[in-house]
Design a protein around this motif. Sequence first.
Motif, PDB file in Angstrom:
ATOM      1  N   UNK A 133       0.820  -1.226   0.000  1.00  0.00           N
ATOM      2  CA  UNK A 133       0.000   0.000   0.000  1.00  0.00           C
ATOM      3  C   UNK A 133       0.849   1.269   0.000  1.00  0.00           C
ATOM      4  N   UNK A 134       1.917   1.283   0.788  1.00  0.00           N
ATOM      5  CA  UNK A 134       2.760   2.480   0.890  1.00  0.00           C
ATOM      6  C   UNK A 134       3.715   2.659  -0.276  1.00  0.00           C
TER       7      UNK A 134
ATOM      8  N   UNK B  20      -6.796   6.556   2.187  1.00  0.00           N
ATOM      9  CA  UNK B  20      -7.052   5.374   3.033  1.00  0.00           C
ATOM     10  C   UNK B  20      -7.119   5.811   4.499  1.00  0.00           C
ATOM     11  N   UNK B  21      -8.266   5.603   5.107  1.00  0.00           N
ATOM     12  CA  UNK B  21      -8.480   6.035   6.493  1.00  0.00           C
ATOM     13  C   UNK B  21      -8.286   4.896   7.491  1.00  0.00           C
ATOM     14  N   UNK B  22      -8.489   3.655   7.030  1.00  0.00           N
ATOM     15  CA  UNK B  22      -8.447   2.509   7.947  1.00  0.00           C
ATOM     16  C   UNK B  22      -7.681   1.364   7.290  1.00  0.00           C
TER      17      UNK B  22
ATOM     18  N   UNK C  21       4.037   4.192   4.359  1.00  0.00           N
ATOM     19  CA  UNK C  21       2.698   4.753   4.173  1.00  0.00           C
ATOM     20  C   UNK C  21       2.437   5.840   5.214  1.00  0.00           C
ATOM     21  N   UNK C  22       2.759   5.555   6.471  1.00  0.00           N
ATOM     22  CA  UNK C  22       2.489   6.539   7.527  1.00  0.00           C
ATOM     23  C   UNK C  22       3.282   7.815   7.278  1.00  0.00           C
TER      24      UNK C  22
END
Length: 257
Positions: free
Chosen positions: A37-38, A49-51, A68-69
């Motif tokens: 994802x990241x 993306x929230x969750x 990602x973060x």
Amino acid sequence: MKITLLPSSLGIDGAPTRQFLTSFLINDTVAIDAGSLGYWHRWQDQARVQHIFLSHSHMDHVASLPLLLENVYERGPGSVTVHGSDFVLDCLSRDMFNDRIWPNFIALSRPEDPFIQLSRLEAGKTVEVEGLRLTPVAVDHTIPTLGFVVEDATTAVVIVGDTGPTEEIWRVANALPNLRAVFLETSFPDALSGLATISRHLTPATFAQELRKLQRPVPVYVVHIKARYHEAVVREITALQLPDVHIAEGGRPYTFQ
Ligand SMILES: [Zn+2]
Ligand SMILES: [Zn+2]
């Protein structure tokens, strides 16, 4: 409901990509696992993306979470919420965000300015986010691992996760009136059934046995085929001539309603 198995690599000269890592994107704002994802698309797409629901802590499912973060961090009270079992949350704090592999984003998070928010998952307890209901179900892998039932108002899809032969998730799937699809792993070819057994994964033969436990006529998408064995696994699954079984294509959005 739109579900995309995110690609793991860019591919070469239009050649199809193989799956090195696992992340599913659901309707653009919810993800199951953060393997790739990241590393995917633009930071703006990642920031939608929230969750993120983590099935388990193996690297192919969490590898891109630190990046990602970093990609989506914005000063202020909003941040992505990462949902995981006690085991997964403990792994994140001890093995990933430990000021050695990556800064301790958990300790650095303050309510008014978090990098990450953690939420504890419990098997059988439904979580509602972004118009979806996600229910974790324990499956049988080498470490505590959850599969997920994902539901909206009209549709249910089961994403089984990494598992060897398992039972509970089929009982749950068979009881879903709106079940529209199942995503199920097949990691190794049958010649490596010994390796599949000790690593608690499926081969085409055990995949077929699992499908016999599913009493619903829905399409089944094969995921988590180890890149090195992709051709062999696809050949063996095709030879089984199972109805409505498809090899999931990375990057292709599948819509269910
Ligand atoms: Zn695993
Ligand atoms: Zn895996």
